[in-house]
Write a protein that holds these residues in place. Structure first.
Motif, PDB file in Angstrom:
ATOM      1  N   THR A   5     -63.969 -48.164 -85.463  1.00 51.76           N
ATOM      2  CA  THR A   5     -64.967 -49.254 -85.601  1.00 51.76           C
ATOM      3  C   THR A   5     -64.602 -50.222 -84.467  1.00 51.76           C
ATOM      4  O   THR A   5     -63.788 -50.647 -84.346  1.00 51.76           O
ATOM      5  N   SER A   7     -66.671 -53.519 -82.054  1.00 49.24           N
ATOM      6  CA  SER A   7     -67.516 -54.271 -81.421  1.00 49.24           C
ATOM      7  C   SER A   7     -67.460 -54.687 -79.957  1.00 49.24           C
ATOM      8  O   SER A   7     -66.467 -54.251 -79.420  1.00 49.24           O
ATOM      9  N   HIS A   8     -68.657 -55.049 -79.203  1.00 49.23           N
ATOM     10  CA  HIS A   8     -68.687 -55.405 -77.973  1.00 49.23           C
ATOM     11  C   HIS A   8     -67.812 -56.625 -77.683  1.00 49.23           C
ATOM     12  O   HIS A   8     -68.134 -57.862 -78.118  1.00 49.23           O
ATOM     13  N   ASP A  14     -71.742 -57.576 -83.756  1.00 51.83           N
ATOM     14  CA  ASP A  14     -72.284 -56.217 -84.561  1.00 51.83           C
ATOM     15  C   ASP A  14     -71.139 -55.249 -84.599  1.00 51.83           C
ATOM     16  O   ASP A  14     -70.787 -54.863 -83.508  1.00 51.83           O
ATOM     17  N   HIS A  15     -70.782 -54.597 -85.584  1.00 54.73           N
ATOM     18  CA  HIS A  15     -69.790 -53.411 -85.565  1.00 54.73           C
ATOM     19  C   HIS A  15     -70.498 -52.293 -85.510  1.00 54.73           C
ATOM     20  O   HIS A  15     -71.453 -52.014 -86.487  1.00 54.73           O
ATOM     21  N   HIS A  16     -69.951 -51.344 -85.022  1.00 55.59           N
ATOM     22  CA  HIS A  16     -70.340 -50.006 -84.590  1.00 55.59           C
ATOM     23  C   HIS A  16     -69.328 -48.798 -84.901  1.00 55.59           C
ATOM     24  O   HIS A  16     -68.143 -49.205 -84.788  1.00 55.59           O
ATOM     25  N   GLY A  18     -67.860 -45.336 -83.866  1.00 52.82           N
ATOM     26  CA  GLY A  18     -67.619 -44.734 -82.603  1.00 52.82           C
ATOM     27  C   GLY A  18     -66.626 -43.540 -82.589  1.00 52.82           C
ATOM     28  O   GLY A  18     -65.659 -43.466 -83.707  1.00 52.82           O
ATOM     29  N   CYS A  27     -70.591 -44.308 -78.848  1.00 50.40           N
ATOM     30  CA  CYS A  27     -70.794 -45.067 -79.866  1.00 50.40           C
ATOM     31  C   CYS A  27     -72.001 -44.332 -80.650  1.00 50.40           C
ATOM     32  O   CYS A  27     -72.937 -43.645 -80.173  1.00 50.40           O
ATOM     33  N   THR A  29     -73.255 -45.273 -83.669  1.00 52.85           N
ATOM     34  CA  THR A  29     -74.264 -46.014 -84.128  1.00 52.85           C
ATOM     35  C   THR A  29     -75.821 -46.210 -83.171  1.00 52.85           C
ATOM     36  O   THR A  29     -76.701 -46.201 -83.553  1.00 52.85           O
ATOM     37  N   GLU A  30     -75.436 -46.515 -81.901  1.00 54.13           N
ATOM     38  CA  GLU A  30     -76.386 -46.484 -81.135  1.00 54.13           C
ATOM     39  C   GLU A  30     -77.137 -45.254 -80.739  1.00 54.13           C
ATOM     40  O   GLU A  30     -78.681 -45.283 -80.498  1.00 54.13           O
ATOM     41  N   LYS A  35     -74.016 -45.493 -88.871  1.00 53.76           N
ATOM     42  CA  LYS A  35     -74.051 -46.917 -88.821  1.00 53.76           C
ATOM     43  C   LYS A  35     -72.491 -47.414 -88.793  1.00 53.76           C
ATOM     44  O   LYS A  35     -72.190 -48.402 -88.562  1.00 53.76           O
ATOM     45  N   SER A  36     -71.640 -46.795 -89.613  1.00 55.67           N
ATOM     46  CA  SER A  36     -70.289 -47.025 -89.943  1.00 55.67           C
ATOM     47  C   SER A  36     -69.281 -45.954 -90.111  1.00 55.67           C
ATOM     48  O   SER A  36     -69.946 -44.782 -90.420  1.00 55.67           O
TER      49      SER A  36
END
Length: 284
Positions: A5, A7-8, A14-16, A18, A27, A29-30, A35-36
């Motif tokens: 998990t 974040s940028h 926002d948590h993504h 990966g 990633c 999520t993107e 999503k998690s």
């Protein structure tokens, strides 16, 4: 596969979800896969197949440009005590257990990699413990030993930070192990298919660069099937729950002289195949 998990570091919190690949994170999520990391755990093999099929299309970021968070937010964290022969032998008050012993770390104590932990004013004996931990992937209740391994999603690290003077005063285990930040986990979750021999994993703890724990899960008193089957007879386990397996010899309280963490220290725990989980200690 190493799931994280993150974040940028620039542009939001926002948590993504990966996949960690060396010095990069892809990633999920993107690209619309998950999503998690909890979503991946709940999706099981089907979601892992989707990840493998779609990973080439996922945006890729340099590890230096992201911040790793706790890989998952577990509903329960259940920890095995005295499950290494070496740890039992170094503890003058320990008795070799005839069955597993468990205590809990509360979800409110969970933090991720590189998150500073305050040394509480109420302890002068802040200790470290490297713990190899299983992430549950399927519901387990009154499970047989044969049912355990297929139900494990993957593995991560947990630093079972403990206030020994609180823990051993009137047997206050829960309080002594649940100050804020006393359960760092990460840096990733390695899926079980990528770690086929969890019973032979090298573990280390370094405090300010000095190695103080150097052991292996091969020193377990109770195997993963024994531990988790026993636990599930009493407590139903759910996907995303974490079950730790104890710590090898070398904890601070049994060093000669004892070694306890203080503000300004950096503790690193490490497992082959998982990586390093780093935690700075700061003043409270």
């Amino acid at each position: 596969m190493k799931l994280v998990t993150f974040s940028h570091r620039k542009g939001g919190h926002d948590h993504h979800a990966g996949v960690l690949d060396g010095d990069h994170v892809d990633c999920l999520t993107e690209v619309g896969i998950a999503k998690s990391v909890m979503e991946v755990v709940l999706g099981g093999k089907e979601t892992l197949s989707r990840i493998r099929a779609g990973l080439a299309k996922a945006p890729r970021y340099a590890l230096a440009d992201v911040r790793l968070e706790a890989p998952i937010r577990p509903g329960k964290v259940l920890c095995s005590g005295i499950n290494y022969k070496g740890h039992a032998e170094e503890n003058p008050n320990a008795k070799m257990p005839t069955e597993p012993f468990f205590f809990t770390k509360l979800p409110t104590s969970v933090i991720g990699p590189d998150v500073p932990v305050e040394k509480p004013d109420r302890t002068e004996q802040m200790d470290y413990e490297v713990e190899f931990s299983a992430v549950i992937g399927e519901e387990l209740h009154k499970a047989t030993e044969a049912e355990v391994m297929p139900a494990i999603f993957g593995y991560t690290l947990l630093n079972d930070i403990s206030a020994r003077d609180v823990q051993f005063k009137d047997n206050q285990i829960t309080i002594g192990k649940n100050f804020a930040g006393f359960a760092p986990i990460g840096p990733c979750i390695v899926t079980s298919d990528a770690m086929p021999h969890p019973d032979n994993v090298a573990l280390k703890t370094r405090l300010n660069g000095k190695t103080l724990q150097d052991g292996s899960t091969s020193d377990w008193l109770f195997s993963l099937p024994q531990l988790i089957s026993f636990l599930s007879q009493y407590i139903p386990l759910a996907p995303g729950d974490i079950v730790s397996t104890g710590t090898p010899a070398g904890v601070g309280i049994f060093q000669k002289p004892p070694v306890f963490m203080k503000a300004g220290d950096v503790v690193e725990i490490e497992a082959d195949g998982i990586g390093v989980l780093r935690t700075p200690i700061v003043a409270g």
